[in-house]
Design an enzyme around this catalytic site. Structure first.
Site, PDB file in Angstrom:
ATOM      1  N   ASP A   1      51.246  27.235  82.402  1.00  0.00           N
ATOM      2  CA  ASP A   1      51.296  26.222  81.046  1.00  0.00           C
ATOM      3  C   ASP A   1      51.689  27.004  79.990  1.00  0.00           C
ATOM      4  O   ASP A   1      52.025  28.399  80.073  1.00  0.00           O
ATOM      5  CB  ASP A   1      49.741  25.860  80.973  1.00  0.00           C
TER       6      ASP A   1
ATOM      7  N   ASP B   1      49.595  15.479  77.799  1.00  0.00           N
ATOM      8  CA  ASP B   1      48.230  15.263  78.374  1.00  0.00           C
ATOM      9  C   ASP B   1      47.719  13.851  78.435  1.00  0.00           C
ATOM     10  O   ASP B   1      47.692  13.283  77.337  1.00  0.00           O
ATOM     11  CB  ASP B   1      47.301  16.126  77.734  1.00  0.00           C
TER      12      ASP B   1
HETATM   13  C1  9PG Z   1      44.252  23.729  78.715  1.00  0.00           C
HETATM   14  C2  9PG Z   1      45.360  22.461  78.739  1.00  0.00           C
HETATM   15  C3  9PG Z   1      45.492  21.759  80.080  1.00  0.00           C
HETATM   16  C4  9PG Z   1      46.298  20.715  80.055  1.00  0.00           C
HETATM   17  C5  9PG Z   1      47.821  21.256  79.558  1.00  0.00           C
HETATM   18  C6  9PG Z   1      47.480  22.019  78.056  1.00  0.00           C
HETATM   19  O1  9PG Z   1      48.778  21.845  71.177  1.00  0.00           O
HETATM   20  N1  9PG Z   1      47.883  22.296  71.881  1.00  0.00           N
HETATM   21  O2  9PG Z   1      46.852  22.912  71.441  1.00  0.00           O
HETATM   22  C7  9PG Z   1      47.722  21.893  72.926  1.00  0.00           C
HETATM   23  C8  9PG Z   1      46.328  22.269  73.940  1.00  0.00           C
HETATM   24  C9  9PG Z   1      46.147  22.199  75.028  1.00  0.00           C
HETATM   25  C10 9PG Z   1      47.269  21.550  75.927  1.00  0.00           C
HETATM   26  C11 9PG Z   1      48.383  21.106  75.062  1.00  0.00           C
HETATM   27  C12 9PG Z   1      48.602  21.551  73.998  1.00  0.00           C
HETATM   28  O3  9PG Z   1      47.084  21.094  77.052  1.00  0.00           O
HETATM   29  O4  9PG Z   1      48.574  20.412  79.423  1.00  0.00           O
HETATM   30  O5  9PG Z   1      46.621  20.026  81.272  1.00  0.00           O
HETATM   31  O6  9PG Z   1      45.702  22.742  81.226  1.00  0.00           O
HETATM   32  O7  9PG Z   1      46.648  23.257  78.427  1.00  0.00           O
HETATM   33  O8  9PG Z   1      44.285  24.585  77.587  1.00  0.00           O
END
Ligand code: 9PG
Length: 460
Positions: A289, A349
């Site tokens: 990720d 997401d």
């Molecule tokens: C885990 C998550 C999940 C999810 C991913 C990803 O911008 N942000 O702070 C942000 C946080 C989480 C995120 C995307 C952006 O989601 O897509 O499925 O694994 O991380 O933290």
């Protein structure tokens, strides 16, 4: 360093009432879609989302269309659809602009050379995108796509607080209810810190958790963000020379985020030790990720374009985990990941809520996830297996029927992420209906006749 200078490539006449411009967002979470000539396309609502969900280096004016690697125009007047695409997908990815000029022209410009093709037999932009993706794949030797087995993911029910007990409980409930799940994917929450990829005390015992999954006849998956470094991590404190100079990777987990310089001495060795440790514990499925952090601009220890550094690092990870392991890219630069992942998140997401925060389509929300998954359907079965993100099926999910219908209409990765005890009869029936191995055939057919190349001179 990335060029911020744009050369004009072409000027095309369009029908202002019917013309459409297709934008491919840079990374998994970046909005993608076809927009009418008279509309505007999405821009980040907050500055931080530019770095974390759009393309960090390019802040575009609102009066143009912008795309990364390929931009497609349907002139809307019966003339062929035209694509403007990257010449070498394994090199730097061009940022491409389409700027309205007067009320019936579009000026195409790019910061890097691009190839121009027209698609006489493509009726829709999606068909032209399919043909364009076919042409990319035909020039690469990609490993065969995998019919990835269905997974349950901990994220959208246990969030950061997931523990060993939650996983063991879910495993027991999945087994008892005979749900068709092969892989139990432990998401964010097992690690000490972002960058410190060791097992946290709070989570519990990862080794025995993975052993229990294996004993139940299932596979283990794990989440990590290999190229991201939390500013408060031990890694940042102990190895400052591994931090990519000049890169601001955003803010999350209550701290600023930095990027790992994968070309720094020792940085990749450290990551590969992490992957070896996880592989030896029995992990066979890796959700990688925040991969954008590996392709950000900055002063690297070794002078290579950011996309090339990213591809090299991903190739080393693949070599380490082996071809048999499944790699799912997430928050990942789309075109620079071709050939390096088995499945790719092509949406922001999913969320218990329908609308994303501030209506920014790069942010969590089922509406945004569904729109992006539709706009990138043509990539499935060509570059990888598309991952439209997990199904959420519990009764408290806003518009769960629409989410299920949207996932049913894609042939990508099939995962779900609810606490098993929260599933009602409808949800259980949907798990049985929809949580099946991924199909690998393209979802969108190729155009009948190939393209006509180079109708215009690429930029020098
Ligand atoms: C885990 C998550 C999940 C999810 C991913 C990803 O911008 N942000 O702070 C942000 C946080 C989480 C995120 C995307 C952006 O989601 O897509 O499925 O694994 O991380 O933290």
């Amino acid at each position: 360093m990335v060029s911020l200078h744009f050369d004009e490539i072409a000027e095309i006449e369009i029908d202002p009432d019917r013309a459409l411009v297709y934008e491919l967002g840079w990374q998994s979470w970046s909005p993608s879609g076809s927009y009418s000539f008279k509309s505007t396309s999405p821009r980040p609502f907050k500055k931080i989302w530019q770095a974390m969900a759009y393309r960090p280096e390019f802040v575009d004016p609102s009066n143009c269309f912008q795309s990364d690697g390929v931009l497609i125009v349907n002139p809307g007047d019966g003339r062929p659809i035209v694509s403007f695409g990257v010449a070498d997908i394994q090199g730097e990815i061009p940022h491409i602009l389409a700027t309205p000029k007067g009320n019936k022209n579009l000026v195409i410009s790019s910061n890097l050379p691009i190839e121009v093709r027209s698609w006489p037999s493509a009726v829709t932009i999606e068909e032209a995108l399919s043909g364009w993706a076919d042409s990319i794949v035909s020039e690469m030797e990609l490993r065969p796509l995998k019919a990835i087995a269905p997974a349950w993911c901990s994220w959208y029910c246990y969030w950061f607080n997931v523990t060993q007990n939650d996983i063991i409980e879910a495993l027991g409930a999945i087994t008892k209810a005979q749900l068709p799940i092969t892989t139990i994917q432990i998401d964010d929450g097992w690690q000490k810190a972002i960058g410190d990829w060791a097992i946290s005390k709070r989570f519990g015992d990862l080794k025995s958790t993975i052993a229990a999954i294996k004993n139940a006849g299932k596979e283990s998956g794990i989440w990590l963000a290999p190229f991201l470094v939390g500013a408060n991590s031990q890694l940042a404190e102990k190895n400052p020379s591994w931090i990519l100079d000049g890169a601001d990777a955003g803010f999350n987990w209550n701290q600023p985020l930095l990027a790992l310089d994968t070309t720094a001495n020792g940085a990749m060795d450290y990551l590969l030790e992490t992957f070896t440790m996880l592989k030896e514990l029995g992990v066979t499925y890796f959700k990688l990720d925040f991969l954008y952090a590996g392709a950000m601009e900055g002063n690297r220890n070794r002078e290579v374009p950011s996309e090339v550094a990213y591809r090299q690092a991903m190739a080393s990870i693949r070599e380490c985990v082996g071809d048999e392991a499944t790699i799912v890219g997430c928050g990942a630069p789309i075109l620079s990941s071709v050939g390096l992942v088995d499945a790719m998140r092509i949406s922001p997401d999913i969320s218990p809520l329908w609308d994303p925060p501030e209506q920014d389509l790069s942010q969590p929300g089922s509406r945004a996830a569904i729109l992006n998954s539709r706009a990138r359907r043509a990539l499935h079965g060509r570059f990888w297996v598309n991952d439209p993100d997990c199904l959420l099926l519990r009764p408290s999910i806003e518009n769960r029927e629409l989410i299920a219908d949207a996932v049913a209409s894609t042939n990508g990765l099939r995962t779900f992420s609810d606490p098993i005890s929260s599933l009602d009869d409808w949800a259980i029936a949907k798990v049985h209906e929809l949580i099946t191995p991924a199909e690998t055939a393209p979802a969108v057919p190729s155009p009948r006749v190939a393209s006509v190349k180079d109708i215009s001179q690429p930029a020098q």
